[in-house]
Every structure is written in C-alpha cells, then in structure tokens.
Scaffold this motif. Structure first.
Motif, PDB file in Angstrom:
ATOM      1  N   GLY A  49      12.152  35.558  55.713  1.00 20.20           N
ATOM      2  CA  GLY A  49      10.806  36.116  55.616  1.00 20.20           C
ATOM      3  C   GLY A  49      10.739  37.328  54.701  1.00 20.20           C
ATOM      4  O   GLY A  49      11.763  37.876  54.302  1.00 20.20           O
ATOM      5  N   MET A  50       9.499  37.733  54.387  1.00 24.62           N
ATOM      6  CA  MET A  50       9.349  38.977  53.617  1.00 24.62           C
ATOM      7  C   MET A  50       8.028  39.667  53.957  1.00 24.62           C
ATOM      8  O   MET A  50       7.069  39.029  54.414  1.00 24.62           O
ATOM      9  CB  MET A  50       9.431  38.735  52.099  1.00 24.62           C
ATOM     10  CG  MET A  50       8.164  38.234  51.442  1.00 24.62           C
ATOM     11  SD  MET A  50       8.276  38.156  49.614  1.00 24.62           S
ATOM     12  CE  MET A  50       7.667  39.773  49.112  1.00 24.62           C
ATOM     13  N   GLY A  51       8.026  40.964  53.732  1.00 26.73           N
ATOM     14  CA  GLY A  51       6.796  41.734  53.865  1.00 26.73           C
ATOM     15  C   GLY A  51       6.435  42.333  52.523  1.00 26.73           C
ATOM     16  O   GLY A  51       7.327  42.602  51.711  1.00 26.73           O
ATOM     17  N   LEU A  77       5.322  35.468  55.808  1.00 23.97           N
ATOM     18  CA  LEU A  77       4.883  36.542  54.910  1.00 23.97           C
ATOM     19  C   LEU A  77       4.052  37.549  55.708  1.00 23.97           C
ATOM     20  O   LEU A  77       3.076  37.171  56.360  1.00 23.97           O
ATOM     21  CB  LEU A  77       4.037  35.947  53.772  1.00 23.97           C
ATOM     22  CG  LEU A  77       3.444  36.948  52.780  1.00 23.97           C
ATOM     23  CD1 LEU A  77       4.551  37.622  51.949  1.00 23.97           C
ATOM     24  CD2 LEU A  77       2.455  36.252  51.838  1.00 23.97           C
ATOM     25  N   ALA A  78       4.453  38.815  55.643  1.00 21.59           N
ATOM     26  CA  ALA A  78       3.734  39.849  56.394  1.00 21.59           C
ATOM     27  C   ALA A  78       2.990  40.783  55.448  1.00 21.59           C
ATOM     28  O   ALA A  78       3.566  41.305  54.492  1.00 21.59           O
ATOM     29  CB  ALA A  78       4.717  40.644  57.253  1.00 21.59           C
ATOM     30  N   GLY A  79       1.704  40.983  55.723  1.00 22.94           N
ATOM     31  CA  GLY A  79       0.923  42.002  55.028  1.00 22.94           C
ATOM     32  C   GLY A  79       1.294  43.371  55.595  1.00 22.94           C
ATOM     33  O   GLY A  79       2.094  43.478  56.531  1.00 22.94           O
ATOM     34  N   ILE A 132      -3.911  37.528  50.590  1.00 21.33           N
ATOM     35  CA  ILE A 132      -2.535  37.169  50.200  1.00 21.33           C
ATOM     36  C   ILE A 132      -1.977  36.038  51.086  1.00 21.33           C
ATOM     37  O   ILE A 132      -0.803  35.702  51.004  1.00 21.33           O
ATOM     38  CB  ILE A 132      -1.592  38.391  50.211  1.00 21.33           C
ATOM     39  CG1 ILE A 132      -1.410  38.964  51.628  1.00 21.33           C
ATOM     40  CG2 ILE A 132      -2.078  39.451  49.247  1.00 21.33           C
ATOM     41  CD1 ILE A 132      -0.190  39.864  51.739  1.00 21.33           C
ATOM     42  N   GLU A 133      -2.838  35.508  51.985  1.00 16.52           N
ATOM     43  CA  GLU A 133      -2.442  34.395  52.866  1.00 16.52           C
ATOM     44  C   GLU A 133      -1.214  34.748  53.695  1.00 16.52           C
ATOM     45  O   GLU A 133      -0.247  33.986  53.766  1.00 16.52           O
ATOM     46  CB  GLU A 133      -2.200  33.111  52.049  1.00 16.52           C
ATOM     47  CG  GLU A 133      -3.442  32.619  51.315  1.00 16.52           C
ATOM     48  CD  GLU A 133      -3.131  31.528  50.299  1.00 16.52           C
ATOM     49  OE1 GLU A 133      -2.424  30.580  50.658  1.00 16.52           O
ATOM     50  OE2 GLU A 133      -3.592  31.650  49.149  1.00 16.52           O
ATOM     51  N   ALA A 134      -1.281  35.937  54.315  1.00 18.60           N
ATOM     52  CA  ALA A 134      -0.156  36.400  55.132  1.00 18.60           C
ATOM     53  C   ALA A 134      -0.180  35.725  56.499  1.00 18.60           C
ATOM     54  O   ALA A 134      -1.229  35.334  56.999  1.00 18.60           O
ATOM     55  CB  ALA A 134      -0.221  37.909  55.282  1.00 18.60           C
TER      56      ALA A 134
END
Ligand SMILES: Cc1cc2nc3c(=O)[nH]c(=O)nc-3n(C[C@H](O)[C@H](O)[C@H](O)COP(=O)(O)O)c2cc1C
Length: 340
Positions: free
Chosen positions: A89-91, A119-121, A143-145
């Motif tokens: 995953g990523m933020g 995906l994290a905002g 951003i479609e988080a």
C-alpha cells in the motif's frame, strides 16, 4: 511558489540531505523466540494479508510523503508503480494544497498506474477544522483513495515556524468527518506516537484504524526546527516509542499500523507480534526512490520478514501475530505500568 509548496520542497530537501532520525523504536527490546525446527517449508511461508478489505503481498505500506509540486508528483508516481508491482500500500502527502489550489490534484493522482493498491489520502487534523468534511472528502475522492489518513501532529506544529497550534476541538471535527466519510478514516501521528487513552477517544470518534508513527524514525520536531523553528534539543526523542505505541493502540479495538522508525523486515515481524496488522515507513522509501533502489529495498525487507516468520514457526501473518516473544528492558517496564 505558495508557502505550502515551499514547505513541501523544504521537507523533501531536509529529509534527503540531513540526518533527521532520532530516538529509538524500542523494537530492540522485543526478542522473537527461535525454533531450530520450524516444521514448515520456507517456500510455503505466506506473507500476504488483508487490511481494510484490500489485499497486500506483505503487511507493508509506504506512509504519507508528498504531493503538490512537479517533484512531488514524480516521487508519488515512482512509489505507486513499485507499490502496484510489489502488492503493497501507499499514502500520499497532505492534500491541503489540493483544497487551496485544485490545479495540483494531478500531482497526487496515481490510480492510472496503480489500480489495485491500497491508497490512502491525507490531511492534517487542523485542516479538518478549517475546511468542511465535504471539501476534504472531495479531495480524497478525486484521487480515488481507499481510506483517508488524518495526521495528528501537535508536536510538529509547535516546532514549525508557521505552525498552527490551536488544537482545541479536533476530536469533534474528526467525529464529523468520520460520520460524513464513505471510506475508512485512519488517525496517524508523524513520529511522536499515539497513546491508549487517545486511541480509545479516536475509536469513539469513528476512526477505522490507527497508525502509530511513534518515536525512533524521522523526527518532525527536528525537521521543522531546521526550517527556522524553536530549539528542539529537549524534545528530540519526545513521544512514545513505536513498540510501546503499538502495544497501547492494540488495546483500542481497531487495526493498528506500526510505523515510525520501521526499517527492516524483522522490525515488521516484531511489530506484528506486538499487535500490529500492518507496518509502514516513509523516510527509507523516499531515499530509495531518490537513488532508484525502492524495489531492492522491498525485496530485502520481504526476505527478512519471511525469514523471521520461518524461524518462529509462522506460516501465515496470523501465526506471526501469535509468535512467542520475550519483552525486555524499558518496554517491559512500560508495559508493566501502562498495560494493566
Ligand atoms: C518528506 C516527508 C514528507 C512527509 N509528509 C507527510 C504528510 O504530508 N502527512 C503525513 O501524515 N505524514 C507525512 N510524513 C510523515 C511520514 O508519513 C511518517 O509518519 C514519518 O516520517 C515517520 O516514519 P519514518 O520514520 O518511517 O519516516 C512525511 C514524511 C517524509 C519523509
């Protein structure tokens, strides 16, 4: 360049060029108990996991780093490509600038190259008092988080030359945001750790997970003091070491991300044995991206995690959560006083 853009650039430059890691995670006070006969096949050790409904090849995310500038966009896209390839995953960094200057949205957008990742905002808790839940969630939507991280960074703001230090009413604002959000909200620190009392308050406010970001890695007190903030010398290791923060937050009843100074697969394994569901790091990922070696870093960490699992008879991540361990030194004292 706006003030926010300048700050983003300063943060990247300071983190890449200065030594900004302070204190200890206390993970050195956790010993996983070795089995000479693991009674499992190394090749069958399964590091995959699920977190907030998304699949991960190993329990790792690269936590919030950046966004808002051309350089930030390149970093986000490099991380996203590798995250998609490696199944982690990523933020993204704080999306405040997206609300102030909507034209910067594309510097955060990575879904085109990372359709499957968690995906994290990201937004600061101070900003959720300034902006309506709709404004904040619209930026996350764009951003479609999968989730929104709200960073709780009181210590950082005190040492930031232009810091916002009115932290009154944040829990109410967080509760309003959680009620309006159609995606999970994650409360995160930035390097000073979250304690058990606050963790429970955050859960009551409606957060779905807590990211410890404890002491032992990047010190944002130090980073912002290097930009002209107050003398940080008495506060360089201020806060809750990551190992202690994981134990504290694991008692709050929501999944925990262990982060702040996580640097190896063994660190990850220890954090999971203490109650974390996932681990995260930021600074090593940024440095690896700058040197074009993020894939190598993740391969090394994956090997270390798998080896730690094999030698503790942990075929799965759930087995690792129950692995035998011995806690020593200050972490044991901390647990004795705090975890009754
Ligand atoms: C250059 C840089 C910028 C960061 N910006 C943000 C941010 O915008 N929002 C946030 O929540 N955390 C931000 N962080 C903090 C990280 O997500 C993480 O909490 C912290 O660096 C501790 O982890 P580490 O020791 O692995 O670096 C940033 C980290 C770095 C290195």
């Amino acid at each position: 360049m706006t003030k926010t853009e300048e700050r983003k650039n300063d943060h990247l430059n300071i983190c890449v060029n200065e030594n900004v890691e302070t204190g200890s995670t206390w993970l050195e006070h956790v010993k996983l108990v070795h089995y000479s006969l693991p009674e499992i096949n190394f090749n069958e050790v399964d590091t995959s996991t699920e977190f907030l409904g998304k699949k991960f090849s190993m329990p790792l995310m690269i936590t919030a780093i950046t966004g808002g500038t051309k350089r930030a966009q390149e970093i986000n896209r490099k991380i996203a490509r590798v995250a998609q390839d490696k199944g982690i995953g990523m933020g993204v960094g704080s999306q405040r600038i997206m609300i102030e200057k909507p034209g910067t949205s594309e510097t955060f957008y990575v879904r085109d190259i990372a359709p499957d990742i968690f995906l994290a905002g990201n937004i600061g808790v101070y900003q959720i008092k300034q902006y309506s839940p709709e404004q904040v969630l619209e930026a996350t939507d764009r951003i479609e988080a999968d989730a929104l991280c709200v960073h709780l960074n009181a210590a950082q703001e005190v040492f930031q030359p232009e810091g916002d230090t009115d932290f009154s009413g944040c829990l109410d604002a967080l509760s309003d945001l959680c009620k309006a959000a159609g995606i999970p909200v994650i409360a995160k620190e930035v390097g000073n750790g979250i304690n058990r009392t606050l963790a429970k308050e955050l859960v009551s406010a409606g957060v779905s997970a807590i990211d410890t970001e404890g002491v032992g890695g990047t010190s944002w007190i130090l980073v912002d003091s290097l930009r002209g903030g107050p003398d940080p010398s008495q506060f360089l290791d201020w806060g809750i070491p990551t190992a202690a923060s994981v134990m504290e937050c694991a008692a709050a009843g929501v999944p925990v991300i262990a982060s702040g100074g996580i640097r190896t697969g063994l660190d990850m394994a220890k954090a999971i044995s203490l109650g974390a569901s996932l681990a995260g790091f930021a600074l090593p990922a940024l440095k690896a991206v700058e040197e074009n070696r993020l894939i190598d870093l993740l391969d090394r960490i994956g090997f270390e995690l798998k080896t730690s699992m094999f030698l503790t008879r942990s075929r799965t991540v759930s087995d690792l959560a129950r692995a035998e361990k011995v806690i020593t030194g200050p972490l044991l004292e901390w647990a004795g006083q705090r975890m009754k």
